[in-house]
Design a protein around this motif. Structure first.
Motif, PDB file in Angstrom:
ATOM      1  N   ILE A  65       0.876  -1.175   0.000  1.00  0.00           N
ATOM      2  CA  ILE A  65       0.000   0.000   0.000  1.00  0.00           C
ATOM      3  C   ILE A  65       0.912   1.223   0.000  1.00  0.00           C
ATOM      4  CG2 ILE A  65      -2.135   0.994   0.919  1.00  0.00           C
ATOM      5  CD1 ILE A  65      -2.276  -1.312   2.913  1.00  0.00           C
ATOM      6  N   GLY A  66       0.800   2.034  -1.048  1.00  0.00           N
ATOM      7  CA  GLY A  66       1.670   3.203  -1.231  1.00  0.00           C
ATOM      8  C   GLY A  66       2.484   3.031  -2.500  1.00  0.00           C
ATOM      9  N   ARG A  67       2.619   4.124  -3.253  1.00  0.00           N
ATOM     10  CA  ARG A  67       3.341   4.041  -4.538  1.00  0.00           C
ATOM     11  C   ARG A  67       4.368   5.163  -4.685  1.00  0.00           C
ATOM     12  NH1 ARG A  67      -1.309   6.093  -8.834  1.00  0.00           N
ATOM     13  NH2 ARG A  67      -2.339   7.519  -7.403  1.00  0.00           N
ATOM     14  N   ILE A 120      10.193   6.503  -3.283  1.00  0.00           N
ATOM     15  CA  ILE A 120      11.238   6.070  -2.345  1.00  0.00           C
ATOM     16  C   ILE A 120      10.861   4.813  -1.544  1.00  0.00           C
ATOM     17  CG2 ILE A 120      12.381   8.314  -2.158  1.00  0.00           C
ATOM     18  CD1 ILE A 120      11.022   8.624   0.577  1.00  0.00           C
ATOM     19  N   VAL A 121       9.567   4.539  -1.427  1.00  0.00           N
ATOM     20  CA  VAL A 121       9.193   3.345  -0.655  1.00  0.00           C
ATOM     21  C   VAL A 121       8.321   2.370  -1.469  1.00  0.00           C
ATOM     22  CG1 VAL A 121       8.283   2.441   1.515  1.00  0.00           C
ATOM     23  CG2 VAL A 121       9.194   4.753   1.475  1.00  0.00           C
ATOM     24  N   SER A 177      -4.223   5.653  -3.213  1.00  0.00           N
ATOM     25  CA  SER A 177      -5.441   6.314  -2.729  1.00  0.00           C
ATOM     26  C   SER A 177      -6.645   6.140  -3.665  1.00  0.00           C
ATOM     27  CB  SER A 177      -5.170   7.802  -2.499  1.00  0.00           C
ATOM     28  OG  SER A 177      -4.878   8.437  -3.717  1.00  0.00           O
ATOM     29  N   LYS A 178      -6.403   5.693  -4.891  1.00  0.00           N
ATOM     30  CA  LYS A 178      -7.539   5.509  -5.818  1.00  0.00           C
ATOM     31  C   LYS A 178      -7.944   4.028  -5.938  1.00  0.00           C
ATOM     32  CE  LYS A 178      -7.350   9.894  -7.119  1.00  0.00           C
ATOM     33  NZ  LYS A 178      -6.413  10.328  -6.069  1.00  0.00           N
ATOM     34  N   LEU A 212     -10.009  -1.685  -1.265  1.00  0.00           N
ATOM     35  CA  LEU A 212      -8.674  -1.846  -0.678  1.00  0.00           C
ATOM     36  C   LEU A 212      -8.619  -2.989   0.345  1.00  0.00           C
ATOM     37  CD1 LEU A 212      -5.772  -0.577  -0.467  1.00  0.00           C
ATOM     38  CD2 LEU A 212      -6.651   0.683   1.488  1.00  0.00           C
ATOM     39  N   ALA A 226       2.883   1.416   3.435  1.00  0.00           N
ATOM     40  CA  ALA A 226       3.714   2.633   3.391  1.00  0.00           C
ATOM     41  C   ALA A 226       2.820   3.794   3.016  1.00  0.00           C
ATOM     42  CB  ALA A 226       4.844   2.462   2.385  1.00  0.00           C
ATOM     43  N   VAL A 227       1.928   4.130   3.936  1.00  0.00           N
ATOM     44  CA  VAL A 227       0.899   5.144   3.681  1.00  0.00           C
ATOM     45  C   VAL A 227       1.185   6.436   4.457  1.00  0.00           C
ATOM     46  CG1 VAL A 227      -1.573   5.652   3.904  1.00  0.00           C
ATOM     47  CG2 VAL A 227      -0.840   3.386   3.167  1.00  0.00           C
ATOM     48  N   LYS A 273      -0.410   6.921   7.682  1.00  0.00           N
ATOM     49  CA  LYS A 273      -1.626   7.260   8.440  1.00  0.00           C
ATOM     50  C   LYS A 273      -1.781   6.277   9.590  1.00  0.00           C
ATOM     51  CE  LYS A 273      -4.125   9.349   4.616  1.00  0.00           C
ATOM     52  NZ  LYS A 273      -5.088   9.178   3.539  1.00  0.00           N
ATOM     53  N   PHE A 319      -4.302   2.783   9.993  1.00  0.00           N
ATOM     54  CA  PHE A 319      -4.844   2.641   8.644  1.00  0.00           C
ATOM     55  C   PHE A 319      -5.140   1.173   8.313  1.00  0.00           C
ATOM     56  CE2 PHE A 319      -4.569   2.246   4.049  1.00  0.00           C
ATOM     57  CZ  PHE A 319      -5.432   3.258   3.649  1.00  0.00           C
ATOM     58  N   VAL A 366       5.731   0.165   7.387  1.00  0.00           N
ATOM     59  CA  VAL A 366       6.785   1.157   7.087  1.00  0.00           C
ATOM     60  C   VAL A 366       6.439   2.521   7.697  1.00  0.00           C
ATOM     61  CG1 VAL A 366       8.142   2.243   5.236  1.00  0.00           C
ATOM     62  CG2 VAL A 366       7.265  -0.065   4.917  1.00  0.00           C
ATOM     63  N   ILE A 379       5.668   5.898   9.622  1.00  0.00           N
ATOM     64  CA  ILE A 379       6.162   6.571  10.836  1.00  0.00           C
ATOM     65  C   ILE A 379       5.190   7.724  11.092  1.00  0.00           C
ATOM     66  CG2 ILE A 379       8.037   7.880  11.916  1.00  0.00           C
ATOM     67  CD1 ILE A 379      10.010   6.456  10.143  1.00  0.00           C
ATOM     68  N   VAL A 390      10.914  -1.393  10.801  1.00  0.00           N
ATOM     69  CA  VAL A 390      11.592  -0.977   9.562  1.00  0.00           C
ATOM     70  C   VAL A 390      12.617   0.151   9.824  1.00  0.00           C
ATOM     71  CG1 VAL A 390      11.235  -0.025   7.244  1.00  0.00           C
ATOM     72  CG2 VAL A 390       9.609  -1.682   8.166  1.00  0.00           C
ATOM     73  N   THR A 438      16.482   0.817   7.862  1.00  0.00           N
ATOM     74  CA  THR A 438      16.812   1.818   6.845  1.00  0.00           C
ATOM     75  C   THR A 438      18.253   2.289   7.039  1.00  0.00           C
ATOM     76  OG1 THR A 438      14.510   2.482   6.674  1.00  0.00           O
ATOM     77  CG2 THR A 438      16.124   4.097   5.943  1.00  0.00           C
TER      78      THR A 438
HETATM   79  P1  NDP Z   1       4.054   9.340   0.485  1.00  0.00           P
HETATM   80  O1  NDP Z   1       3.172  10.327   1.153  1.00  0.00           O
HETATM   81  O2  NDP Z   1       4.968   9.765  -0.585  1.00  0.00           O
HETATM   82  O3  NDP Z   1       3.141   8.146  -0.092  1.00  0.00           O
HETATM   83  C1  NDP Z   1       2.037   7.666   0.601  1.00  0.00           C
HETATM   84  C2  NDP Z   1       1.308   6.689  -0.267  1.00  0.00           C
HETATM   85  O4  NDP Z   1       0.160   6.265   0.426  1.00  0.00           O
HETATM   86  C3  NDP Z   1       0.821   7.296  -1.596  1.00  0.00           C
HETATM   87  O5  NDP Z   1       1.149   6.444  -2.667  1.00  0.00           O
HETATM   88  C4  NDP Z   1      -0.683   7.416  -1.413  1.00  0.00           C
HETATM   89  O6  NDP Z   1      -1.434   7.198  -2.595  1.00  0.00           O
HETATM   90  C5  NDP Z   1      -0.947   6.283  -0.441  1.00  0.00           C
HETATM   91  N1  NDP Z   1      -2.214   6.522   0.263  1.00  0.00           N
HETATM   92  C6  NDP Z   1      -2.559   7.645   0.937  1.00  0.00           C
HETATM   93  N2  NDP Z   1      -3.821   7.515   1.396  1.00  0.00           N
HETATM   94  C7  NDP Z   1      -4.253   6.314   0.989  1.00  0.00           C
HETATM   95  C8  NDP Z   1      -5.482   5.624   1.123  1.00  0.00           C
HETATM   96  N3  NDP Z   1      -6.532   6.154   1.775  1.00  0.00           N
HETATM   97  N4  NDP Z   1      -5.582   4.391   0.578  1.00  0.00           N
HETATM   98  C9  NDP Z   1      -4.540   3.836  -0.093  1.00  0.00           C
HETATM   99  N5  NDP Z   1      -3.375   4.447  -0.263  1.00  0.00           N
HETATM  100  C10 NDP Z   1      -3.221   5.673   0.277  1.00  0.00           C
HETATM  101  O7  NDP Z   1       4.862   8.650   1.674  1.00  0.00           O
HETATM  102  P2  NDP Z   1       6.235   7.797   1.675  1.00  0.00           P
HETATM  103  O8  NDP Z   1       6.129   6.656   0.753  1.00  0.00           O
HETATM  104  O9  NDP Z   1       7.387   8.711   1.589  1.00  0.00           O
HETATM  105  O10 NDP Z   1       6.187   7.266   3.182  1.00  0.00           O
HETATM  106  C11 NDP Z   1       5.146   6.451   3.654  1.00  0.00           C
HETATM  107  C12 NDP Z   1       5.288   6.280   5.154  1.00  0.00           C
HETATM  108  O11 NDP Z   1       6.508   5.618   5.421  1.00  0.00           O
HETATM  109  C13 NDP Z   1       5.355   7.600   5.944  1.00  0.00           C
HETATM  110  O12 NDP Z   1       4.750   7.406   7.191  1.00  0.00           O
HETATM  111  C14 NDP Z   1       6.847   7.824   6.126  1.00  0.00           C
HETATM  112  O13 NDP Z   1       7.121   8.595   7.263  1.00  0.00           O
HETATM  113  C15 NDP Z   1       7.309   6.398   6.316  1.00  0.00           C
HETATM  114  N6  NDP Z   1       8.710   6.173   5.977  1.00  0.00           N
HETATM  115  C16 NDP Z   1       9.411   5.389   6.830  1.00  0.00           C
HETATM  116  C17 NDP Z   1      10.720   5.110   6.597  1.00  0.00           C
HETATM  117  C18 NDP Z   1      11.443   4.246   7.556  1.00  0.00           C
HETATM  118  O14 NDP Z   1      12.658   4.241   7.571  1.00  0.00           O
HETATM  119  N7  NDP Z   1      10.728   3.459   8.359  1.00  0.00           N
HETATM  120  C19 NDP Z   1      11.438   5.668   5.456  1.00  0.00           C
HETATM  121  C20 NDP Z   1      10.584   6.411   4.525  1.00  0.00           C
HETATM  122  C21 NDP Z   1       9.267   6.649   4.813  1.00  0.00           C
HETATM  123  P3  NDP Z   1      -1.404   8.245  -3.857  1.00  0.00           P
HETATM  124  O15 NDP Z   1      -0.103   7.965  -4.549  1.00  0.00           O
HETATM  125  O16 NDP Z   1      -2.590   7.854  -4.643  1.00  0.00           O
HETATM  126  O17 NDP Z   1      -1.475   9.605  -3.259  1.00  0.00           O
END
Ligand code: NDP
Length: 293
Positions: A164-166, A169-170, A190-191, A195, A208-209, A211, A214, A229, A231, A262, A266
């Protein structure tokens, strides 16, 4: 009851491996891996991440340098710093702590790092290498996720994996690495429709959302590997992931906690990439020296 995947323990094992190899490089060749970390501005979370990276370098016996620049630093100034670091022989890895202030293009800055020193693997060159399965450096968080899955002993080939998440970087690179292990991979965002239903079919679920709470129990298959993933901070200001841990843990087979999952991985993978950069540099200079003879 799930087995808790101990990210601190797995990270300690990776760092011990790196420290041993760094020691060998020092003893046999008299070289020390060097990492430069640049931080621009005063973001409190970034400051913590940078100090943790420095601490990890000390632990594994690397040379490290933190370059702190004020918020008003221009893009040009930052590019000049990177240019100097690209040329320095004692620096094997360069990392620019993100996010950067709004007036600086992250794309331009990341692209300016020599691909040979891009230990975060964020530059278009290294992203492309990961895409075609010829990676030099793996992006640290996705590589950490893969190490944690490996530590469970669960075989990925043929398994249903949902990410979950695109993000670049993750989410996307994690999906690619799972695919390279012959998993059948679905990327949600998110689309995505239905889900919960899509996630509930996953043998391995990576969230990797970003929220809190979630991922709920209805989204998780009995016995699945759940990698969190995220934070985040909950309403009490406490650090938490994306997964509603209390209700998912009894259903999952393996699960990562936050903190202690995780996150530590990192940084451990960053150490591994820096070591790799040092070894590649040595190999290339040995080759050049042999050609001259
Ligand atoms: P982004 O905000 O770049 O990406 C979040 C992703 O979640 C997007 O692809 C988004 O979809 C998707 N998303 C948001 N809402 C929903 C929903 N309701 N349903 C489904 N998908 C949803 O975040 P990152 O990838 O940079 O990071 C994700 C998390 O990981 C954060 O909490 C960050 O802090 C954490 N993180 C942790 C690390 C670690 O070392 N543990 C390192 C890097 C990040 P859409 O593309 O459609 O908007």
């Amino acid at each position: 009851m799930a087995t808790i995947i101990d990210g601190k323990q797995v990270a300690a094992e990776v760092k011990a491996r790196v420290a041993k190899e760094a020691q060998r490089l020092g003893d046999e060749l008299g070289i020390t891996p060097g990492l430069a970390v640049i931080i621009v501005g005063n973001d409190p979370a970034s400051k913590i991440y940078v100090s943790n990276k420095k601490k990890a370098c000390d632990e594994v016996g690397f040379y490290s340098e933190v370059i702190r620049k004020p918020e008003k630093t221009t893009q040009r100034e930052l590019l000049e710093i990177i240019d100097t670091l690209n040329k320095r022989i004692d620096i094997d890895g360069i990392l620019v702590q993100l996010p950067l202030p709004k007036h600086i293009s992250e794309k331009a800055v990341i692209s300016a790092i020599s691909p040979k020193k891009d230990v975060d693997a964020f530059s278009p060159f290294n992203v492309g290498k990961v895409m075609i399965g010829e990676s030099v450096f793996l992006p640290c968080t996705p590589a950490g996720v893969m190490e944690l899955i490996k530590s469970t002993g669960v075989e990925l080939s043929g398994k249903n994996c949902v990410v979950i998440g695109r993000s670049n970087i993750v989410g996307k690179p994690t999906a690619l690495l799972l695919l390279q292990q012959n998993a059948t991979v679905t990327i949600c965002h998110s689309k995505t429709q239905n889900l919960a239903e899509v996630c509930s079919k996953a043998d391995v679920l990576v969230s990797a959302v970003g929220k809190p709470n979630f991922v709920t129990a209805d989204m998780v298959k009995e016995g699945a590997v759940v990698i969190d993933v995220g934070i985040n901070h909950n309403e009490d200001g406490k650090l938490c992931g994306d997964v509603k841990f209390d209700e998912v843990e009894p259903k999952a087979g393996f699960i990562t906690p936050v903190p202690g999952g995780v996150g530590p991985m990192t940084i451990a993978m960053l150490m591994e990439n820096t070591l790799k950069a040092t070894i590649l540099k040595e190999k290339s200079s040995a080759k050049k020296a042999a050609k001259k003879q």
